[in-house]
Design a protein around this motif. Structure first.
Motif, PDB file in Angstrom:
ATOM      1  N   GLY A  45      39.736-122.531  14.588  1.00  0.00           N
ATOM      2  CA  GLY A  45      38.566-122.656  15.772  1.00  0.00           C
ATOM      3  C   GLY A  45      38.441-121.447  17.012  1.00  0.00           C
ATOM      4  N   VAL A  46      39.757-121.984  17.973  1.00  0.00           N
ATOM      5  CA  VAL A  46      39.473-121.428  19.285  1.00  0.00           C
ATOM      6  C   VAL A  46      39.440-119.757  19.465  1.00  0.00           C
ATOM      7  N   SER A  47      40.695-119.949  17.814  1.00  0.00           N
ATOM      8  CA  SER A  47      41.087-117.859  17.987  1.00  0.00           C
ATOM      9  C   SER A  47      40.369-117.075  17.405  1.00  0.00           C
ATOM     10  N   CYS A  48      39.021-118.149  17.145  1.00  0.00           N
ATOM     11  CA  CYS A  48      37.417-116.806  16.289  1.00  0.00           C
ATOM     12  C   CYS A  48      36.843-116.722  17.761  1.00  0.00           C
ATOM     13  N   LEU A  49      37.344-117.422  18.700  1.00  0.00           N
ATOM     14  CA  LEU A  49      35.658-117.146  19.461  1.00  0.00           C
ATOM     15  C   LEU A  49      36.456-115.974  19.939  1.00  0.00           C
ATOM     16  N   THR A  50      35.264-115.378  20.941  1.00  0.00           N
ATOM     17  CA  THR A  50      35.013-114.210  21.591  1.00  0.00           C
ATOM     18  C   THR A  50      34.640-114.492  22.570  1.00  0.00           C
ATOM     19  N   LEU A  51      34.965-114.372  24.019  1.00  0.00           N
ATOM     20  CA  LEU A  51      34.427-114.427  25.277  1.00  0.00           C
ATOM     21  C   LEU A  51      33.370-113.115  25.542  1.00  0.00           C
TER      22      LEU A  51
END
Length: 57
Positions: A45-51
């Motif tokens: 889930g964290v790796s699918c987020l983009t800042l």
């Protein structure tokens, strides 16, 4: 932060494979399979987020 759909679809096969293989590996290491599965899903889930950087006015 936004959810990257392309990255999500790219990583779904390795994550699914690792969730299938996690039980024998975690039992060999002596760690709870549920804990290891939760850790993998959290990292997925964290790796699918983009800042996203917003413009300053």
């Amino acid at each position: 932060m936004t959810l990257s759909i392309g990255r999500m679809f790219l990583l779904i096969i390795p994550v699914a494979f690792s969730l299938i293989m996690i039980r024998p590996i975690s039992l060999h290491w002596g760690v709870s399979p549920t804990l290891m599965s939760a850790l993998i899903v959290l990292l997925y889930g964290v790796s699918c987020l983009t800042l996203v950087k917003r413009a300053v006015r």
